[in-house]
Design an enzyme around this catalytic site. Structure first.
Site, PDB file in Angstrom:
ATOM      1  N   GLN A 196      -6.667   6.231   4.497  1.00 49.78           N
ATOM      2  CA  GLN A 196      -6.864   5.899   3.046  1.00 49.78           C
ATOM      3  C   GLN A 196      -8.009   4.958   2.868  1.00 49.78           C
ATOM      4  O   GLN A 196      -8.384   4.452   3.744  1.00 49.78           O
ATOM      5  CB  GLN A 196      -5.538   5.469   2.697  1.00 49.78           C
ATOM      6  CG  GLN A 196      -5.338   4.748   0.982  1.00 49.78           C
ATOM      7  CD  GLN A 196      -4.327   3.642   0.753  1.00 49.78           C
ATOM      8  OE1 GLN A 196      -4.956   2.674   0.750  1.00 49.78           O
ATOM      9  NE2 GLN A 196      -3.355   4.002   0.518  1.00 49.78           N
TER      10      GLN A 196
ATOM     11  N   HIS B  73     -10.314   2.091   0.377  1.00 53.34           N
ATOM     12  CA  HIS B  73     -10.449   1.321  -0.743  1.00 53.34           C
ATOM     13  C   HIS B  73     -11.832   1.615  -1.673  1.00 53.34           C
ATOM     14  O   HIS B  73     -12.573   1.619  -0.785  1.00 53.34           O
ATOM     15  CB  HIS B  73     -10.434  -0.180  -0.647  1.00 53.34           C
ATOM     16  CG  HIS B  73      -9.129  -0.763   0.064  1.00 53.34           C
ATOM     17  ND1 HIS B  73      -9.351  -1.885   0.918  1.00 53.34           N
ATOM     18  CD2 HIS B  73      -7.926  -0.514  -0.066  1.00 53.34           C
ATOM     19  CE1 HIS B  73      -8.185  -2.450   0.900  1.00 53.34           C
ATOM     20  NE2 HIS B  73      -7.203  -1.299   0.543  1.00 53.34           N
TER      21      HIS B  73
ATOM     22  N   GLU C  66      -7.605   4.057  -2.924  1.00 50.42           N
ATOM     23  CA  GLU C  66      -7.109   3.050  -3.673  1.00 50.42           C
ATOM     24  C   GLU C  66      -7.949   2.305  -4.314  1.00 50.42           C
ATOM     25  O   GLU C  66      -8.741   1.608  -3.740  1.00 50.42           O
ATOM     26  CB  GLU C  66      -6.191   2.241  -2.799  1.00 50.42           C
ATOM     27  CG  GLU C  66      -5.683   0.860  -3.260  1.00 50.42           C
ATOM     28  CD  GLU C  66      -4.691   0.270  -2.646  1.00 50.42           C
ATOM     29  OE1 GLU C  66      -5.140  -0.049  -1.416  1.00 50.42           O
ATOM     30  OE2 GLU C  66      -3.847  -0.486  -2.838  1.00 50.42           O
TER      31      GLU C  66
ATOM     32  N   GLU D  45       1.543   2.364  -4.847  1.00 49.81           N
ATOM     33  CA  GLU D  45       1.539   1.730  -3.627  1.00 49.81           C
ATOM     34  C   GLU D  45       2.079   0.346  -3.670  1.00 49.81           C
ATOM     35  O   GLU D  45       2.566  -0.111  -2.660  1.00 49.81           O
ATOM     36  CB  GLU D  45       0.444   2.032  -2.818  1.00 49.81           C
ATOM     37  CG  GLU D  45       0.101   1.250  -1.558  1.00 49.81           C
ATOM     38  CD  GLU D  45      -0.875   1.698  -0.805  1.00 49.81           C
ATOM     39  OE1 GLU D  45      -0.912   2.604   0.168  1.00 49.81           O
ATOM     40  OE2 GLU D  45      -1.986   1.172  -0.750  1.00 49.81           O
TER      41      GLU D  45
ATOM     42  N   GLN E 206       3.857   1.014   3.198  1.00 48.91           N
ATOM     43  CA  GLN E 206       2.580   0.560   3.678  1.00 48.91           C
ATOM     44  C   GLN E 206       2.815  -1.001   4.380  1.00 48.91           C
ATOM     45  O   GLN E 206       3.389  -1.979   3.762  1.00 48.91           O
ATOM     46  CB  GLN E 206       1.553   0.188   2.599  1.00 48.91           C
ATOM     47  CG  GLN E 206       0.500  -0.683   2.727  1.00 48.91           C
ATOM     48  CD  GLN E 206      -0.272  -1.019   1.615  1.00 48.91           C
ATOM     49  OE1 GLN E 206      -1.532  -0.885   1.454  1.00 48.91           O
ATOM     50  NE2 GLN E 206       0.175  -1.690   0.572  1.00 48.91           N
TER      51      GLN E 206
ATOM     52  N   ASP F 292      -5.578  -2.821   7.054  1.00 50.33           N
ATOM     53  CA  ASP F 292      -5.963  -3.029   5.380  1.00 50.33           C
ATOM     54  C   ASP F 292      -6.727  -4.391   5.572  1.00 50.33           C
ATOM     55  O   ASP F 292      -8.218  -4.309   5.465  1.00 50.33           O
ATOM     56  CB  ASP F 292      -4.976  -3.016   4.770  1.00 50.33           C
ATOM     57  CG  ASP F 292      -5.221  -3.040   3.074  1.00 50.33           C
ATOM     58  OD1 ASP F 292      -5.769  -4.001   2.876  1.00 50.33           O
ATOM     59  OD2 ASP F 292      -4.297  -2.108   2.502  1.00 50.33           O
TER      60      ASP F 292
ATOM     61  N   SER G 279      -4.288   1.790   5.476  1.00 50.45           N
ATOM     62  CA  SER G 279      -3.827   1.793   4.293  1.00 50.45           C
ATOM     63  C   SER G 279      -4.937   1.057   3.447  1.00 50.45           C
ATOM     64  O   SER G 279      -4.649   0.400   2.552  1.00 50.45           O
ATOM     65  CB  SER G 279      -2.390   0.977   4.290  1.00 50.45           C
ATOM     66  OG  SER G 279      -2.964  -0.345   4.419  1.00 50.45           O
TER      67      SER G 279
END
Lengths: 121, 760
Positions: free
Chosen positions: B157, B159, B186, B237, B312, B351, B378
């Site tokens: 995933q 950002h 995200e 999420e 997550q 993350d 994540s």
């Protein structure tokens, strides 16, 4: 079984042409409760009864409008509702064909009361 | 990154600071705050002395009446929810009475099927599972993760955010992320009011170049839900769970409101997962003295109880709190395993940036990368650090090449792929233009062609002209007031000629009608196939099983843009040939007799096929400097080519044996050089200039001078090899291998050395 949207439109009929001509409405892109119940069965068969319960609650919630959905969520947050108010919501949900959601709200009310997380009243 | 760390002298030492410590103090690592373990404050990774003994009691009606030492009457909200929904009471007694190590071994053992472990974990209490997983060493955690993660195919995933909430840049960066292979994007906002615009821009950008990437906008729970309901996002999420009641309620939710939220998302066909992570409770000052891992085990048990499909955790906002205590990094990795054991999708941290130290932040990520996860990050910060509105991620846009090379190094699928500049230009432009068109069609904003052009080229928002912030706010307000949704986006794209993107956005709408991506660990591949626990279950059972990198995927990962073939590496040699000098062969070389004579032996390919030393110096220039140095010493220089070997020692020794003085110089085309004497063994020599990339003209001159002095029987001051902090072999060895291969091609074993004449 043919997959249909909440509106009854068949999945295969959700086309760009239909969208471009303005033939699609929001309900044509909403999931049907029957689909959610089928997904719940799949989850159950694959060993996740909790996910299945969640999807069954979701099937019930397809009957609620967006505003109503947001309102129930808000009512469940800490200190927002009294026990009586939660009970009223549970009754409404039951009447709307959402018994497992009603049970969730009642459980929240009981635990909230025990742990002092409800609005006095 | 540039500020100087403080030197606290915490040990109270009063003497003058040692240079060795001062140097260590300056390392970025020493900007990290590291905490002493403190059970009372919850500053302990595993097994606080306040953690409960695992226990469970079930009454005749099948109700859990005792959970980890707490009787039903004293259950807090988290206990209540887990006891009511989260424990498989049919296996609870069996699972909880298994010795910790026995269960730990079942978790790791590849021969024990995943299903067996999942069944037992379903009955394990939070304290039990925490205690069992705490017994696993890091490599055992990796083994367990390889086996226990839900989806076979790993994914990742990104950002996607920027400082300005610029919709064109958001779209271009979303398309960029998809081009690199990210399957979930995200976004979030520096300005809350901008959220609808950001969600819209990322949705459009995510469907440029390839279909099926999921998108979300991380904001306050109610607004996030609202955007999801309208189809402007395709998953959620930011549904946070905490391991103590106090912190949970401070987060303005209860397990029931969160469970309702899960069902609300599903009722609109939207995928969602919850978020938790060790250290959050200690950070909020309400860990109740419990270890981070025990509290996280409660969160994960709760997630399962609520019916969320995934979690997550393992490196989210409070990751650095976990990282500050002994065992903290292991705790973060173990959190991911907890999720997998509960048979849920793991969106595995990495993350938040966990350290100022590149070594330490990499060490946090690599064990998971090697083991594989449903989502390895994540939130890999796919944009540059300063544009990441979540704060920098553990890996960021600046690290994309590093990550691609790590994948290639280890032959593991990290979910990303190399992208050419041409491809990136194409998708960035297309995405920016699509958003420009949709904002125009919908009357949201008039974004100029000039800005589109700027966005395509920009590394980040600092490269853009200023943006009137009201433009985005007004667009966002209009989206809200007019309740614009996915169908409006589809129509606008179609009308503006972005038919392919319109199809793909609509397909995301169709996906929520079909509902298949509500199952655990679901993503879409680029052909819109659902990969999930149902369609792509992890079947790892030891070597040769489970996810396998296909030959095509291996090639894709191998073909990074920095990769060079032998031909590429030799390209500059051809350019260096540009005819300034030649070495002409003048027959077999005979031994000389003049005591002033020094022989310079060159390697087989020098100035036949190789023209530049590894430092980029023309070989002719290196030779000229050597000859000039010899001349200054009054020596006679003679050039010979040693054709029979590429070994520099033998080249130099051969030259020395031909020289009247007995002193020879050896020079390879790559620039390595030495001074030899005829009575020495081949691998001994008088002076060696071994670090070819750093040998300068002046040093070749000094080499000639010193060889001349040796010839005269003097004892010259040896030239020191330059020192370097470079990873010099990493920089140059690929090219060295190519050059040596050419030398080997030109080598004629057994051929005698020949005289050379230098001509211009």
């Amino acid at each position: 079984m043919k997959c249909r949207a909440l509106s009854g439109r068949a999945l295969a009929d959700i086309t760009l042409e239909a969208a471009a001509q303005g033939d699609l409405s929001a309900a044509d892109l909403r999931i049907h409760p029957g689909t959610l119940r089928r997904q719940a069965e799949v989850a159950e068969r694959h060993g996740n009864p909790q996910l299945a319960d969640n999807l069954r609650r979701a099937a019930e919630l397809t009957a609620l409008g967006d505003e109503e959905l947001l309102a129930v969520y808000e009512a469940l947050r800490p200190g927002r509702s009294s026990r009586a108010e939660l009970e009223a919501i549970a009754v409404r949900l039951e009447a709307a064909g959402a018994p497992s959601c009603a049970a969730l709200v009642r459980e929240a009310a009981a635990a909230g009361a025990r742990r002092g997380l409800l609005r006095p009243g | 990154m540039t500020e100087e760390p403080q030197a606290p002298r915490a040990d109270g030492d009063a003497g003058p600071i040692l240079g060795r410590f001062a140097g260590l103090d300056r390392r970025p690592l020493n900007l990290d705050g590291l905490s002493q373990e403190d059970d009372d404050a919850g500053l302990v990774a595993f097994e606080s002395r306040h953690d409960p003994e695992p226990s469970i009691e079930i009454d005749d009606d099948g109700r859990v009446v005792l959970l980890d030492g707490v009787p039903a009457g004293r259950f807090d909200v988290i206990d209540s929810y887990i006891a009511g929904h989260g424990i498989d009471t049919a296996v609870a007694v069996e699972a909880n009475s298994l010795p910790d190590l026995e269960l730990a071994r079942l978790i790791v053992d590849p021969a024990t099927p995943r299903e067996v472990v999942v069944r037992l974990a379903g009955g394990a209490t939070p304290a039990k599972l925490a205690r069992v997983v705490a017994r696993l060493r890091p490599v055992e955690l990796q083994m367990a993760i390889a086996k226990m993660r839900v989806r076979r195919t790993p994914s990742i995933q990104a950002h996607v955010t920027n400082l300005l909430d610029d919709p064109l840049l958001l779209a271009a960066d979303a398309a960029t992320a998809v081009a690199f292979g990210f399957r979930e994007l995200e976004t979030t906002v520096p300005v809350l009011g901008d959220a609808p615009s950001n969600a819209l821009a990322v949705l459009i950008g995510s469907q440029v170049g390839a279909a099926g990437a999921l998108t979300q906008c991380s904001i306050e729970e109610a607004l996030e839900l609202e955007l999801g309901l309208r189809g402007l996002t395709t998953y959620a999420e930011t549904v946070s769970l905490y391991g103590t009641e106090r912190v949970f309620v401070d987060g303005d939710d209860t397990p029931w409101s969160k469970a309702f939220l899960c069902s609300a998302y599903a009722s609109r066909g939207l995928k969602m997962r919850v978020t938790s992570g060790g250290g959050a409770e200690a950070l909020m000052g309400a860990a109740e003295g419990k270890s981070m891992f025990y509290l996280e085990s409660r969160c994960v048990a709760l997630a399962r109880a609520m019916g969320a499909q995934g979690v997550q955790n393992g490196g989210i906002d409070a990751a650095s709190v976990a990282g500050s205590v002994p065992g903290g990094m292991r705790e973060l990795l173990a959190e991911n395993l907890l999720v997998m054991l509960r048979d849920l999708e793991s969106c595995s941290g990495n993350d938040a940036l966990v350290s100022e130290s590149d070594i330490r932040r990499t060490a946090h990520t690599v064990p998971l990368l090697l083991a594989g996860s449903d989502f390895l990050f994540s939130g890999f910060g796919s944009v540059v650090r300063y544009d990441n509105m979540f704060g920098p991620s553990n890996f960021n846009g600046e690290d994309l090449d590093d990550y691609l090379v790590l994948q290639r190094d280890w032959g593991v699928d990290g979910g990303l792929r190399p992208v050419t500049e041409a491809r990136l230009r194409e998708v960035r432009e297309r995405a920016a233009k699509a958003v420009q068109a949709v904002y125009r069609e919908l009357g949201l904003a008039d974004l100029t062609d000039e800005r589109v052009a700027e966005v395509v080229l920009a590394e980040g928002s600092r490269d853009l002209s200023p943006l009137d912030p009201t433009i985005v706010l007004e667009a966002a307000d209009a989206i809200q007031e007019r309740e614009l949704g996915i169908l409006d986006v589809v129509r606008a794209l179609e009308h503006a000629g972005f038919r392919e993107e319109a199809e793909r956005v609509l397909a995301m709408g169709r996906a929520r009608v079909a509902g298949d991506y509500l199952q655990t660990a679901a993503i879409f591949d680029e052909q819109m196939h659902v990969l999930s626990k149902i369609t792509d279950p992890n079947d790892y059972q030891g070597p040769g099983t489970g996810y396998e990198v296909t030959p095509a995927r291996r090639l894709e990962m191998a073909n990074i843009r920095q990769q060079r073939s032998r031909q590429d590496l030799l390209q500059r040699q051809a350019a260096g040939a540009a005819g300034r000098f030649r070495l002409v062969e003048r027959g077999a070389a005979e031994p000389g007799v003049d005591p002033r004579e020094v022989c310079v032996g060159v390697s087989p390919a020098l100035a036949t096929r190789l023209w530049l030393t590894i430092s980029g110096l023309p070989v002719g220039e290196a030779l000229r400097q050597i000859l000039a140095g010899l001349e200054e010493e009054g020596c006679l220089a003679r050039l010979v080519r040693v054709r029979a070997t590429i070994d520099l020692g033998m080249i130099g020794l051969t030259a020395a044996r031909l020289a009247g003085s007995g002193i020879g110089i050896g020079l390879q085309a790559k620039g390595t050089a030495l001074i030899h004497r005829r009575d020495l063994p081949p691998l001994a020599c008088l002076e060696l200039y071994s670090i070819a990339p750093l040998v300068t003209k002046q040093m070749y001159r000094a080499l000639g001078t010193n060889a001349g002095r040796h010839a005269k029987g003097l004892r010259p001051v040896p030239v020191r090899n330059p020192s370097t902090e470079q990873a010099i072999e990493a920089r140059y060895h690929a090219e060295v291998v190519a050059m040596v291969a050419v030398e080997r091609d030109e080598c004629l074993p057994g051929a005698p050395p020949v005289e050379l004449e230098m001509s211009r």
